[in-house]
Design an enzyme around this catalytic site. Structure first.
Site, mmCIF file in Angstrom:
data_model
loop_
_atom_site.group_PDB
_atom_site.id
_atom_site.type_symbol
_atom_site.label_atom_id
_atom_site.label_comp_id
_atom_site.label_asym_id
_atom_site.label_seq_id
_atom_site.Cartn_x
_atom_site.Cartn_y
_atom_site.Cartn_z
ATOM 1 C CD GLN A 92 22.353 20.860 -16.483
ATOM 2 O OE1 GLN A 92 22.890 21.854 -16.009
ATOM 3 N NE2 GLN A 92 21.137 20.481 -16.138
ATOM 4 C CD GLU A 240 23.065 25.124 -8.252
ATOM 5 O OE1 GLU A 240 23.083 23.881 -8.299
ATOM 6 O OE2 GLU A 240 22.046 25.796 -8.437
ATOM 7 C CD GLU A 456 21.252 27.254 -12.050
ATOM 8 O OE1 GLU A 456 20.455 26.419 -11.538
ATOM 9 O OE2 GLU A 456 22.427 26.979 -12.335
#
Length: 564
Positions: A92, A240, A456
Site C-alpha cells: 500500500q 487479517e 489498526e
C-alpha cells in the site's frame, strides 16, 4: 490495511466480528463443547494499566458531534508504557514494484491484469513511494511523537521467487528503515505477511490453496528473523487472515481474485464455499510453524514477542431476542473465532464444525498442540460494528459464500430503524466506539485476557465528501480517533490488558479495491509536490497529545493470573 468491507452491506453476507460483553447468552453448540475447549492458559501474570480515569463520552447520535473539552482523551489517562503509533503495509505504501530486484506479488499481478477491479483503475506501482521516501515517513512519526511504527515486509521484495535466492537490495531497504526508526526512538513492530504473496508461488502451486505454502512461508519468516531479529522484538505473523480468505477466495474482490463459477470476480474458477477455509487452514499451520521456530531459535532478546493481527467488527443483536443473541454468538465464532480459537485452544469453534461439516479442514493432534497458545501478543484491527440478525437454519437454505455459513446477516440498521452509529465518509464504517470496548472485554472474559494492541483503527477521507473540502482538515478522523482512544481506556479501566493503539494509517496510500479514492492517512501525500508529506489536523493533535513528558505518566499495576 483498512478493511475494505465491500460486502458488509449485503444482508446475507457476514464479514467480521464481535459483540457485547456482559451478555450471558452462550452459543448453543459451545455449551456442549465447553468442557473440551478450555484454554491452556498461556496468558498469565499480566498487567492492568493505571492512569487518570477517563471521562465518559456522551452517547453518539446519527451525525458527528465534537466531544466536550473534558471528554477529549489525554496522554496521562494511560501509563508511560502504553504505546501510541501508526500502521502501514508494504504494497500500500512502498511503490517501486519492480525496482532493485523485487519480484511481482499477487497484488501487482491483480492490479495490472484486472484494473477494472480497482474503483479508480489504479495500482500500487508507485503508491506513496515509501521505498524512496521512508525517511520522510519516519520524520512524520517523530513529528507526531509516535513511539511505534507497524509495517510489513514484502515477501517478493526479499525473495523475488518466493523461495531460493535472496534479494539483498530488499533486505537492505528494510534494514535502513529499521535503523532509521531506532535512531529516532521509534520501536518497529513488524508484520511478516500482509496479503502480498509472491506471484511466483501463486503461479507454481496456487499460493495458500496448497500445503506447500506452509514450509515456504516458514522459510520466509526465518529469513525475516535472521535479517531483522537483532533489532525487532515484536512480530505479527499474519494480518487479517479472515478478510483475506473471504475477499480473495470467497467473493474474489481481492488478489488473487478467485470465486465460484458464475459469480462476478476476476477468476471465477474457484470454490467460494471451500477455498476460504482451505487457505485459512494453511495460514494457521504456517503461523504455528513460524511461532515454534521463533520461540526455539530466534527469540534473540529473551523477551521478544510474536502473535497475529485479527480483523474485528463489533456486533450487537438486531433485536433483543434469543435468536439474535445466538446469531451474534455465531458471528463472533465465524469471524474472530475462526482464527483466534485455534491459536488459543488449538481448534476451530464448535459451531463452525457443526455447520460447515467436511468443508472445514481438520487439524491433527500435533497441529493442535502447536497452535494452542501460539500468540504472545494479539493485534486487533477495529473500524466499525454491525447488528447481527438471525437467518433460519434450514435444509432449504443453500449457502453461496462461506460468509453465509454463520446463518447471521450483518445489518447497519437495527430493528428500531436507527443506524448503529453515524456513518463516516467511508460507506462501510459507522462510528461505534462501544463496539471496541465490548470486544476488548470479550477478549478479557472469554480468551484469558491476552496482551492486546489495537493494530489498526481509523477512517478514510473520500473523494466527493463535501463536509471535508480541505484535505488537511480531517476533523471527522480526529473525532473518531479521540472517541476510540477513550473506548480503549474504558476497557482498560475494566481490566482489559491493552498495551497500545496504532492508527491506520500513517500516510495516505493505495486502499486496495478503492485505489486512491479512499485515504486513511494521518499524513497527506501531495502527489503534485513530489509526494511531500503534510500533517493533517489529526496528526497535529497527536503531536500535542504525545508531548507529555514520560516522567509525568503513571506506571503499570501487576495483577494475578488472568482468567481463562
Amino acid at each position: 490495511m483498512a478493511l475494505l468491507a465491500a460486502a458488509t452491506l449485503n444482508p446475507t453476507t457476514h464479514l467480521s466480528l464481535r459483540s457485547r460483553a456482559g451478555r450471558n447468552s452462550e452459543n448453543l453448540w459451545l455449551r456442549s463443547a465447553a468442557s473440551s475447549q478450555k484454554s491452556k492458559g498461556r496468558f498469565c501474570n499480566l498487567t492492568v494499566r493505571a492512569g487518570t480515569p477517563s471521562k465518559p463520552a456522551e452517547p453518539i447520535g446519527p451525525v458527528f458531534t465534537k466531544l466536550k473539552p473534558w471528554q477529549i482523551p489525554k496522554r496521562d489517562w494511560f501509563d508511560k508504557d502504553f504505546l501510541f503509533g501508526a500502521s502501514t503495509s508494504a504494497y500500500q505504501i512502498e511503490g517501486a514494484w519492480n525496482e532493485d530486484g523485487k519480484g511481482p506479488s499477487t497484488w501487482d499481478h491483480f492490479c495490472h491484469k484486472y484494473p477494472e477491479r480497482i474503483s479508480d483503475g489504479t495500482n500500487g506501482d508507485v503508491a506513496a513511494d515509501s521505498y524512496h521516501l521512508y525517511e520522510e515517513d519516519v520524520k512524520a512519526l517523530k513529528d507526531m511523537g509516535m513511539k511505534v511504527y507497524r509495517f510489513s515486509i514484502s515477501w517478493s521484495r526479499i525473495l523475488p521467487n518466493g523461495t531460493g535466492e535472496v534479494n539483498q537490495a530488499g533486505i537492505d531497504y528494510y534494514n535502513k528503515l529499521i535503523n532509521s526508526l531506532i535512531s529516532h526512538d521509534i520501536v518497529p513492530y513488524v508484520t511478516i505477511w500482509h496479503w502480498d504473496t509472491p506471484q511466483a508461488l501463486e503461479d507454481k502451486y496456487g499460493g495458500f490453496l496448497d500445503p506447500q505454502i506452509v514450509d515456504d512461508y516458514k522459510q520466509f519468516a526465518k529469513l525475516c528473523f535472521e535479517s531483522f531479529g537483532d533489532r525487532v522484538k515484536n512480530w505479527f505473523t499474519f494480518n487479517e487472515p479472515h478478510t483475506y480468505c473471504c475477499f480473495s477466495y470467497g467473493e474474489g474482490i481481492h488478489a488473487p481474485g478467485r470465486c465460484s463459477p458464475g459469480m462476478d470476480c476476476a477468476v471465477p474458477e474457484g470454490d467460494s464455499l471451500r477455498e476460504p477455509y482451505t487457505a485459512g487452514h494453511h495460514i494457521l499451520l504456517a503461523h504455528a510453524e513460524a511461532v515454534e521456530m521463533f520461540r526455539t531459535h530466534y527469540n534473540m532478546h529473551g523477551d521478544s514477542k510474536i502473535g497475529m493481527a485479527f480483523d474485528v467488527m463489533g456486533y450487537e443483536p438486531y433485536q433483543d431476542s434469543f435468536l439474535d443473541d445466538q446469531a451474534r454468538e455465531r458471528s463472533i465464532d465465524y469471524n474472530l473465532g475462526w482464527f483466534l480459537e485455534p491459536v488459543v485452544r488449538g481448534d476451530y469453534p464448535f459451531s463452525m464444525r457443526s455447520l460447515i461439516g467436511d468443508r472445514l479442514p481438520v487439524f491433527t493432534k500435533e497441529e493442535q498442540e502447536k497452535l494452542a497458545s501460539s500468540c504472545d501478543i494479539m493485534g486487533l484491527n477495529y473500524y466499525t460494528s454491525r447488528f447481527s440478525k438471525h437467518v433460519d437454519i434450514s435444509p432449504d437454505v443453500t449457502p453461496k459464500l462461506n460468509t453465509d455459513d454463520a446463518y447471521a446477516s450483518s445489518e447497519t440498521t437495527g430493528s428500531d430503524g436507527n443506524d448503529i452509529g453515524p456513518i463516516t465518509g467511508t460507506y462501510w464504517i459507522y462510528m461505534y466506539p462501544k463496539g471496541l470496548t465490548d470486544l476488548l472485554l470479550i477478549m478479557k472474559e472469554k480468551y484469558g485476557n491476552p496482551p492486546i494492541f489495537i493494530t489498526e483503527n481509523g477512517i478514510a477521507d473520500v473523494d466527493g465528501d463535501e463536509t471535508m473540502p480541505d484535505p488537511l482538515d480531517d476533523w471527522k478522523r480526529l473525532d473518531y480517533l479521540q472517541r476510540h482512544i477513550s473506548a480503549v481506556k474504558d476497557a482498560i479501566d475494566q481490566g482489559a490488558d491493552v498495551r497500545g493503539h496504532f492508527t491506520w494509517g500513517l500516510i495516505d496510500n493505495f486502499e486496495w479495491g478503492s485505489g486512491y479514492s479512499s485515504r486513511f492517512g494521518l499524513v497527506y501525500i501531495d502527489k503534485n509536490d513530489g509526494f511531500k508529506r503534510k500533517l493533517k489536523k489529526s496528526a497535529k493533535w497527536f503531536s500535542k497529545f504525545n508531548a507529555v513528558p514520560k516522567h509525568l505518566l503513571g506506571t503499570t499495576k501487576p495483577t494475578g493470573q488472568a482468567p481463562v
